[in-house]
Design an enzyme around this catalytic site. Sequence first.
Site, PDB file in Angstrom:
ATOM      1  N   LYS A 625       0.482  -1.625   0.599  1.00  0.00           N
ATOM      2  CA  LYS A 625       0.070   0.145   0.165  1.00  0.00           C
ATOM      3  C   LYS A 625       0.703   1.853   0.182  1.00  0.00           C
ATOM      4  O   LYS A 625       0.378   2.871   0.595  1.00  0.00           O
ATOM      5  CB  LYS A 625      -0.510   0.251   1.350  1.00  0.00           C
ATOM      6  N   THR A 626       1.635   1.285  -0.334  1.00  0.00           N
ATOM      7  CA  THR A 626       2.656   2.566  -0.692  1.00  0.00           C
ATOM      8  C   THR A 626       3.405   2.773  -2.090  1.00  0.00           C
ATOM      9  O   THR A 626       3.765   3.731  -1.744  1.00  0.00           O
ATOM     10  CB  THR A 626       4.966   2.191   0.122  1.00  0.00           C
ATOM     11  N   GLY A 627       2.588   2.121  -2.768  1.00  0.00           N
ATOM     12  CA  GLY A 627       2.374   2.360  -4.719  1.00  0.00           C
ATOM     13  C   GLY A 627       3.300   1.624  -4.695  1.00  0.00           C
ATOM     14  O   GLY A 627       3.818   2.439  -6.115  1.00  0.00           O
ATOM     15  N   LYS A 843      -6.413   0.383  -6.866  1.00  0.00           N
ATOM     16  CA  LYS A 843      -5.726   1.251  -6.500  1.00  0.00           C
ATOM     17  C   LYS A 843      -5.438   2.598  -6.493  1.00  0.00           C
ATOM     18  O   LYS A 843      -5.716   3.266  -7.818  1.00  0.00           O
ATOM     19  CB  LYS A 843      -3.862   1.262  -7.544  1.00  0.00           C
ATOM     20  N   GLY A 844      -5.781   3.411  -5.774  1.00  0.00           N
ATOM     21  CA  GLY A 844      -6.141   5.131  -5.967  1.00  0.00           C
ATOM     22  C   GLY A 844      -7.795   4.901  -5.676  1.00  0.00           C
ATOM     23  O   GLY A 844      -8.076   5.897  -6.202  1.00  0.00           O
ATOM     24  N   ARG A 845      -7.849   4.421  -4.065  1.00  0.00           N
ATOM     25  CA  ARG A 845      -9.280   4.203  -4.415  1.00  0.00           C
ATOM     26  C   ARG A 845      -9.602   6.131  -3.143  1.00  0.00           C
ATOM     27  O   ARG A 845      -8.678   6.739  -3.068  1.00  0.00           O
ATOM     28  CB  ARG A 845      -9.459   3.448  -2.886  1.00  0.00           C
ATOM     29  N   GLN A 846     -10.992   6.221  -3.831  1.00  0.00           N
ATOM     30  CA  GLN A 846     -12.076   6.932  -2.515  1.00  0.00           C
ATOM     31  C   GLN A 846     -12.378   6.614  -1.111  1.00  0.00           C
ATOM     32  O   GLN A 846     -13.384   5.778  -1.796  1.00  0.00           O
ATOM     33  CB  GLN A 846     -12.567   7.241  -3.472  1.00  0.00           C
ATOM     34  N   TYR A 847     -12.241   6.955  -0.653  1.00  0.00           N
ATOM     35  CA  TYR A 847     -12.335   6.308   1.188  1.00  0.00           C
ATOM     36  C   TYR A 847     -12.731   8.167   1.352  1.00  0.00           C
ATOM     37  O   TYR A 847     -11.959   9.542   1.402  1.00  0.00           O
ATOM     38  CB  TYR A 847     -12.345   5.409   1.116  1.00  0.00           C
TER      39      TYR A 847
HETATM   40  P1  A3P Z   1      -5.182   3.865  -1.964  1.00  0.00           P
HETATM   41  O1  A3P Z   1      -5.471   2.896  -3.011  1.00  0.00           O
HETATM   42  O2  A3P Z   1      -5.130   3.619  -0.637  1.00  0.00           O
HETATM   43  O3  A3P Z   1      -5.311   5.080  -2.109  1.00  0.00           O
HETATM   44  P2  A3P Z   1       0.636  -0.609  -4.105  1.00  0.00           P
HETATM   45  O4  A3P Z   1       0.495  -0.645  -5.121  1.00  0.00           O
HETATM   46  O5  A3P Z   1       1.754  -0.446  -3.426  1.00  0.00           O
HETATM   47  O6  A3P Z   1      -0.551  -1.556  -3.044  1.00  0.00           O
HETATM   48  O7  A3P Z   1       0.093   1.089  -3.227  1.00  0.00           O
HETATM   49  C1  A3P Z   1      -1.663   1.999  -3.660  1.00  0.00           C
HETATM   50  C2  A3P Z   1      -1.019   2.575  -3.162  1.00  0.00           C
HETATM   51  O8  A3P Z   1      -0.617   3.504  -4.472  1.00  0.00           O
HETATM   52  C3  A3P Z   1      -2.524   3.446  -3.453  1.00  0.00           C
HETATM   53  O9  A3P Z   1      -3.418   3.589  -2.023  1.00  0.00           O
HETATM   54  C4  A3P Z   1      -2.503   5.040  -4.190  1.00  0.00           C
HETATM   55  O10 A3P Z   1      -2.373   5.941  -2.493  1.00  0.00           O
HETATM   56  C5  A3P Z   1      -0.987   5.230  -4.537  1.00  0.00           C
HETATM   57  N1  A3P Z   1      -0.202   5.684  -5.814  1.00  0.00           N
HETATM   58  C6  A3P Z   1       0.878   6.021  -5.699  1.00  0.00           C
HETATM   59  N2  A3P Z   1       1.376   6.151  -6.906  1.00  0.00           N
HETATM   60  C7  A3P Z   1      -0.383   5.990  -7.820  1.00  0.00           C
HETATM   61  C8  A3P Z   1      -0.871   5.987  -9.075  1.00  0.00           C
HETATM   62  N3  A3P Z   1      -0.097   6.460 -10.095  1.00  0.00           N
HETATM   63  N4  A3P Z   1      -2.001   5.257  -9.463  1.00  0.00           N
HETATM   64  C9  A3P Z   1      -2.669   5.056  -8.483  1.00  0.00           C
HETATM   65  N5  A3P Z   1      -2.073   4.784  -7.080  1.00  0.00           N
HETATM   66  C10 A3P Z   1      -1.211   5.296  -6.515  1.00  0.00           C
END
Ligand code: A3P
Length: 892
Positions: A625-627, A843-847
């Site tokens: 969850k760090t990107g 990835k990049g959920r809305q909450y």
């Molecule tokens: P959230 O979905 O909680 O916002 P991982 O890939 O390690 O599981 O990490 C997911 C997180 O990557 C997402 O957490 C989001 O915040 C972050 N992120 C960073 N860059 C991103 C991108 N370009 N597109 C989507 N998510 C990104």
Amino acid sequence: MKLLRMIFKIDILPRTAQRLFCQRRCTLTRALVIVILTVLVVFGILNYRNGHVIRNVDRVTRHPPPTPYTTCNSLHNRPLSNKGPHNHNVQGDLKIGRKVLIVVETPFSRNAKNIAIGMESARFVYKIVEGNKIPTLTHMGKGRFGIVIFETINLYMTLDDWSRQLIDKYCYEFKVGMIFFMKPQNDNGVSMEKFPDFSLTVHYNVGIKEYKLNPDSRVWRITKPGEIVSETFPEGEWAVFHFNHSTFEPLASAIQIASFYDDYEPSAANSNKTVYPAILDKGENDGIRRVFFGQDFSFWLHSLMLLDSISYLSYGMISLSLERYIQIDIDDIFVAAIGTRMKADDVVALVESQSRLQESVEGFHFMLGFSGWYYQHGNEEENLGDRTLLEYKDHFHWFPHMWRHEQPHKFSQDELLNNMNLNYQFAKENGISVMDQYAVAPHHSGVFPVHDPVYTAWKTVWDIKVTSTEEYPRLHPAWGRKGFVHRGIMVLPRQTCGLFTHTYLLDSYPGGPGRLEKSIHGGELFKTFLYNPLNIYMTHLSNYGNDRLALYTFESVIKFVQCWTNLKLKQGTPMDHAIKYFDMFPEEQMPQWRNPCDSEKHMEIWSANKTCDRFPKFLVVGPQKTGTTALYTFLSMHPWIRSNFPSKESFEEVQFFNGNNYFNGIDWYLEYFPHPQDKHEYLFEKSAAYFDNILVPKRVHNLLPNSKIICILISPAKRAYSWYQHMRAHNDPVAVNYTFNEVVSASDSAPREVKALRNRCLLPGEYAHHLERWLDHFSYRQIHIIDGEQLKDNPIGVMDEVQKFLGIEKYLNYTSIVRYDSKKGFYCQVLSDNKNKCLGRSKGRQYNPMDEESEDFLKKYYHKHNTALVQLLGKLKIREPAWLKDYTNTAR
Ligand code: A3P
């Protein structure tokens, strides 16, 4: 040439050759060369049998084989005053750990290294430190060390006051003993030094002879006194101890030999008197027990005496068992060059030797590993030898080798099954009853590095459960060999006794016969008996024909072991040995995969169709969850960077190093990587759960010691919340039914599944702690930390840095290939049709933003971890991310 033609009438042949190989413009000479080469190649092919060349060796001139000898009191029935083995265990509560502390002048000195090797060989846990760098000695009211060894007495005397008081106080309070070695002084003549603190005088540079142990000492457990060391040690080599206090007890005595120098005392008075080159201080003076050795660790008997001193001074806490299991394998029965094989009388000698050895080693039987195809492939006498072996077959224990001595890693599963079945038939036809689910592979091939088809074929044909190899984790150092379990087969470590296929005459022993003698009489071979609870020795057929060097070697060393030790030698079945071994060392069951490309020997026995180029050059290790997915996507856009193939089982990640996949071995792992098409290509793997797993850094380092490691850090509180949201989105019942605050603040009495989610939210965010673990195995130069916020806001800059860190020559400018997508709220990939390709919905959920209560809780929870992270990054000279700014002041 004319003459040649006349003599050998070779006209016809060369012409044929001319027609065959040269067509029109070939000279006779060239054709002749070609014919000779052809004959040689055909001859070579005929003689080359699956990796084993059968040669006619000039008949070995046969001297009477050497007879095992030893000048042992106990074996000549002279009275022995041995009262041991003494038991050092005491009843009661000892508050000390089983660790040895070794204090040295420098860890690079020969003596320091030898002591460390002794500890490794005995598998004692130890810490080696330079004088004055005394480590923390206690932990939660318990002593961490059970014994302290000083490289020299002078090192102890010159400790600064603080360190010395610390050590003395520790040893006194926790009843921990000290051991001192002496280094030769290297100046001329006998010299003297008084140690009033110990009520002791030391005479240096003394020459001694007739070194013998005090039979009445209670220190002896493994050591059996009663023998006299045959060596005379010239002046300059020893320190001896003079004392006048009942606290001292001599551990050894010797006769001083005449001195060439009169500096200290007239030589006549000095010679032939009894001196004490090893003593025990029983602690009557100051409550601390000590052992003093008058030389460094190189004297062979010191390995034995040190083990007993450690056992005695640690009240039996740090002590080896007295049982030694022995197994002598003759791997390649029927396989040896013609002229060097066993004959009928050698077989009889083998049976006789076995009966003699049975008197010293309970249950002893030679273990014969057969390759049936080679039966009756010697000369007439040797073929009779083969038949005699079968006549005496029931005297021995048998195990399968490989039908034609093939190296298994070169063969497919079907070929191996076929070969093993032929050997199986051979055993059946000849009434050989095969032993206890044990097999050995020629050249150790296929066992480690693992070639899975061998394991499968062994199980299918022979139901094999135990094997042995000298190649795990690698051949050298011999004292570091270990066992492991793979596909249900227990792999035991194997020792070499110094005899190889070509070692068949004592007189031509490599380095001279004295070398073998030394190894037997207190040297390497003796020490393998001393240190290893299980000794499986590898020998060869030719060591039992010719000079019968193996019989000489084993009978001699076993006599020597009996002369000098109280060890009980036994042999069980290989299965007994395996069960005992993994009971003693359960942690070894789990394999530690190494990179075959780091060892020439491993490369030789690794399949030719496997390649080192397929291993990843770097890993993206998380945390989750760090990107990590965004980074993975951006990396994969680079033409020189290629990721692993996605796994169907674990959300596309291979997850090799952290879970059960690890047991599948490296062949399984490599299948996840493409064959690189170009040497510039960078393969990488991304598995975000690696970051915080305790086992992973060591495992990665074992397999990929030169790899680079990338991790991404965001605020740990945000990471925890993102994980919670991720689990909610996957309908995890705990995440659905409990609020984030309820989860992160759950106490230890909460339901198990709530605690499990709490831990997955909180623990990976203890970044400093996890990073330290990676830094235990990798240099900070191999680790790159990305600020996850930067990755979100400025991936172009981040990718520039990553390319620099990887040292990738082809620079890719991400400016035009990623751009911000306002709808997604993140940077996305730009496709060739100028559309954006963003990461999926997960990835990049809305909450909703995090509630305040949780924010406060997490601020407190991570305070010490974030402060530690600032300190760690500062130490590594890494700029700390903006979200750590609040902790900068606390950290300083
Ligand atoms: P959230 O979905 O909680 O916002 P991982 O890939 O390690 O599981 O990490 C997911 C997180 O990557 C997402 O957490 C989001 O915040 C972050 N992120 C960073 N860059 C991103 C991108 N370009 N597109 C989507 N998510 C990104």
